[in-house]
Each structure stands twice: as structure tokens, then as C-alpha cells.
Design an enzyme around this catalytic site. Structure first.
Site, PDB file in Angstrom:
ATOM      1  N   HIS A 128      36.265  37.086  45.519  1.00  0.00           N
ATOM      2  CA  HIS A 128      36.001  36.204  46.660  1.00  0.00           C
ATOM      3  C   HIS A 128      36.214  34.729  46.306  1.00  0.00           C
ATOM      4  O   HIS A 128      36.679  33.956  47.152  1.00  0.00           O
ATOM      5  CB  HIS A 128      34.623  36.516  47.285  1.00  0.00           C
ATOM      6  CG  HIS A 128      33.499  35.604  46.938  1.00  0.00           C
ATOM      7  ND1 HIS A 128      32.774  35.723  45.775  1.00  0.00           N
ATOM      8  CD2 HIS A 128      32.945  34.569  47.635  1.00  0.00           C
ATOM      9  CE1 HIS A 128      31.831  34.794  45.760  1.00  0.00           C
ATOM     10  NE2 HIS A 128      31.899  34.083  46.869  1.00  0.00           N
ATOM     11  N   SER A 184      26.804  33.215  44.416  1.00  0.00           N
ATOM     12  CA  SER A 184      27.372  34.176  43.469  1.00  0.00           C
ATOM     13  C   SER A 184      28.365  33.492  42.549  1.00  0.00           C
ATOM     14  O   SER A 184      28.382  33.734  41.341  1.00  0.00           O
ATOM     15  CB  SER A 184      28.064  35.318  44.226  1.00  0.00           C
ATOM     16  OG  SER A 184      27.146  36.043  45.001  1.00  0.00           O
ATOM     17  N   GLU A 185      29.246  32.633  43.114  1.00  0.00           N
ATOM     18  CA  GLU A 185      30.177  31.856  42.308  1.00  0.00           C
ATOM     19  C   GLU A 185      30.467  30.517  42.976  1.00  0.00           C
ATOM     20  O   GLU A 185      30.337  30.372  44.193  1.00  0.00           O
ATOM     21  CB  GLU A 185      31.504  32.592  42.101  1.00  0.00           C
ATOM     22  CG  GLU A 185      31.467  33.697  41.049  1.00  0.00           C
ATOM     23  CD  GLU A 185      31.321  35.068  41.656  1.00  0.00           C
ATOM     24  OE1 GLU A 185      31.072  36.029  40.901  1.00  0.00           O
ATOM     25  OE2 GLU A 185      31.425  35.175  42.888  1.00  0.00           O
ATOM     26  N   THR A 186      30.874  29.562  42.137  1.00  0.00           N
ATOM     27  CA  THR A 186      31.365  28.253  42.566  1.00  0.00           C
ATOM     28  C   THR A 186      32.660  28.005  41.811  1.00  0.00           C
ATOM     29  O   THR A 186      32.763  28.317  40.618  1.00  0.00           O
ATOM     30  CB  THR A 186      30.342  27.154  42.235  1.00  0.00           C
ATOM     31  OG1 THR A 186      29.140  27.391  42.988  1.00  0.00           O
ATOM     32  CG2 THR A 186      30.878  25.775  42.585  1.00  0.00           C
TER      33      THR A 186
END
Length: 293
Positions: free
Chosen positions: A77, A46-48
Site C-alpha cells: 500500500h 502502518s507505514e509512512t
């Protein structure tokens, strides 16, 4: 060629293989924007996040957040997980992370021995709402009927505490059977240039202070998200803004339908500059590695 270390962890859970996975590059000095975006796409999460020296030395770090196809001004998150990782690397006390949307404060949760177990973040902006969204549009995107949308507290609305989400209350049964319709998302997003190409929909069903939620953003590469801190912080702020109370706390479950159960603790309170929100949860470390670019 430079080598960059990264770690992965699961956020909003107290055990591996739950919550929302996150990758953190702990020292991204020397990376280009294109390299960050390519690494986020390669991680396929979803994200880095990418940790850089702060612009203001009074702060802990500057953090850039990328999803599969673009950069985020703020996200829940990634903020919690990055704060947790920095705490495991020796950063003491409360952390302050510089992000595009503003400064994000992170309080680290620790066990009896002092080891980090998770974190709580304060969203960088007070709640703002900008538009009511047609019920038919939301229902079409979620693959449910207009009658499944609950409007006793509010109609579907676009709101933000740092990154915008469309929030809609639905029945419990509708929440369980919802499934994003990508064609409907494309049609809806095409009519909303103010969303800058990111039509993100949080559906929720409420039982008092307990909430079940699901978040869909298929046009940004996230068909469904296991846990969305920024969206649920926005939801907490919205619910307090619509109530007669000065503050409230909510326990939110998400990711159950995906097999990645997540628990988020969200609070909101009225302040002189508007309704402010926090969101927190546990973290479970997973992998360590490095990449040479």
C-alpha cells in the site's frame, strides 16, 4: 529549520475512511534516518513513505518506507499510495520507484478526465518460499485452534515477493474470530531469527477467486492491518505456484473486521524467472500538512 510537506491518503478504497491510511513526505531531502523513523512513529500508521531523488535518473524516485519501529524493504500500500501521490503532482505514465527490495513498477489508474484514481504495482521479486511453519504455532498466534487451519492446498508457509509473510489458509469462521496473541507471537518470533524481528501472519479464507484476508504483525506495532498489498501479492503468487494454471486473478477483501473495508486486486503469472505478482487498488486523498524539524 527546514519544513517538510506531507499528505495522507487511504489506499485500497474508493472513498475516505476506508482502506489503509498512508502518509507520504513528498520531498524528504535533508532528513536523517532518525528523523524519518521518528516521523513514522509520530504518524502512528502502518507505514509512512519518504520520497527522495532516484539513484538512477531513468527512474522516478527513491522511496523509503518506515513503519512504527523500523524500515521496510518493500510494501504494497505504500508503493501504490506513493505512486498515486506522485501522479497527482504531475508525473506522467508508468512510474519506477527504487526500494531496498528492488525496483517497483507502478501503473496509474485514471478516470475519464485523466485524474489519478489508484494504481497497480508489480512486486519487485519473484516468489520464493523458505519454510513450512508448524500449524500449532500459527494457530496459537492467531488465537484459533489447530483444526481451524486448512491444509488441502498448502500448510502454513513462509513466502515472499519482496518482504516475508507467513501465509495460512483457515476456515471462514476462524478468520472472523481470529485475534492475535502477543505472547504467542513473541515466542514464535524468538525461534525465527531469519525473520529479522518481523513475524507477520496473513490468514485467509478462499471461495474460488474471491478471498477474505486478515494480517497481524503486533510485534512491529501493527496489531492488525486494514490492507496488506505485499502479503496479498505473495498469496496470489503462492496460489498460482501451487496450481496448474499459468496465471490467475483474485479479488481480496481485508479490513472488514476493523471497520476499514478494503478491496485489493491481485494477479500472478508464471514467467521464465518464477511466479511474478501484481496488486492494485483505489486511493482516496485525506489530509495535507507540514512539519518543521
Amino acid at each position: 529549520m527546514p519544513t517538510y510537506a506531507f499528505v495522507t491518503l487511504d489506499v485500497f478504497t474508493d472513498r475516505p475512511f476506508g482502506g489503509n491510511p498512508l502518509a507520504v513526505f513528498t520531498d524528504a531531502r535533508g532528513m536523517t534516518d532518525a528523523q524519518m523513523q521518528s516521523l513514522a512513529a509520530e504518524m502512528n500508521l502502518s507505514e509512512t513513505t519518504f520520497v527522495l531523488p532516484p539513484s538512477d535518473p531513468a527512474n522516478t524516485a527513491r522511496v523509503r518506507i518506515f513503519h512504527r519501529t523500523g524500515e521496510m524493504p518493500f510494501a504494497g500500500h505504500p508503493s501504490i499510495g506513493t505512486g498515486y501521490v506522485l501522479a497527482t503532482l504531475g508525473h506522467e505514465g508508468a512510474l519506477s520507484l527504487e526500494m531496498i527490495a528492488g525496483l517497483v513498477k507502478v501503473d496509474i489508474d485514471r478516470d475519464g478526465a485523466g485524474a489519478p484514481t489508484g494504481a497497480v504495482i508489480a512486486a519487485p521479486q519473484a516468489l520464493t518460499t523458505s519454510a513450512d511453519i508448524p500449524i500449532d504455532e500459527v494457530a496459537a498466534c492467531a488465537g484459533i485452534g489447530p483444526g481451524d487451519v486448512v491444509t488441502a492446498t498448502h500448510t502454513p508457509v513462509l513466502a515472499t515477493v519482496g518482504v516475508p509473510f507467513i501465509l495460512a489458509e483457515v476456515t471462514g469462521q476462524a478468520l472472523s474470530r481470529a485475534e492475535p496473541d502477543v505472547a504467542a507471537f513473541r515466542k514464535a518470533e524468538g525461534g525465527r531469527p531469519d525473520l529479522a524481528g518481523r513475524y507477520s501472519l496473513l490468514l485467509y479464507a478462499r471461495d474460488g477467486q474471491d478471498i477474505r484476508a486478515r494480517m497481524f504483525a503486533p510485534l512491529s506495532g501493527t496489531y492488525e492491518d486494514p490492507a496488506t498489498g505485499s502479503a496479498n501479492a505473495t498469496l496470489a503468487a503462492l496460489l498460482v505456484s501451487l496450481s496448474g494454471v499459468d496465471q490467475a486473478a483474485f479479488t481480496i477483501s481485508q479490513g472488514v473486521e476493523m471497520g476499514r473495508p478494503s478491496i485489493l486486486k491481485a494477479t500472478a503469472r508464471r514467467t521464465p524467472d518464477g511466479v511474478r505478482a501484481t496488486v492494485g487498488g483505489g486511493c482516496a486523498p485525506m489530509f495535507r500538512g507540514e512539519v518543521t524539524l
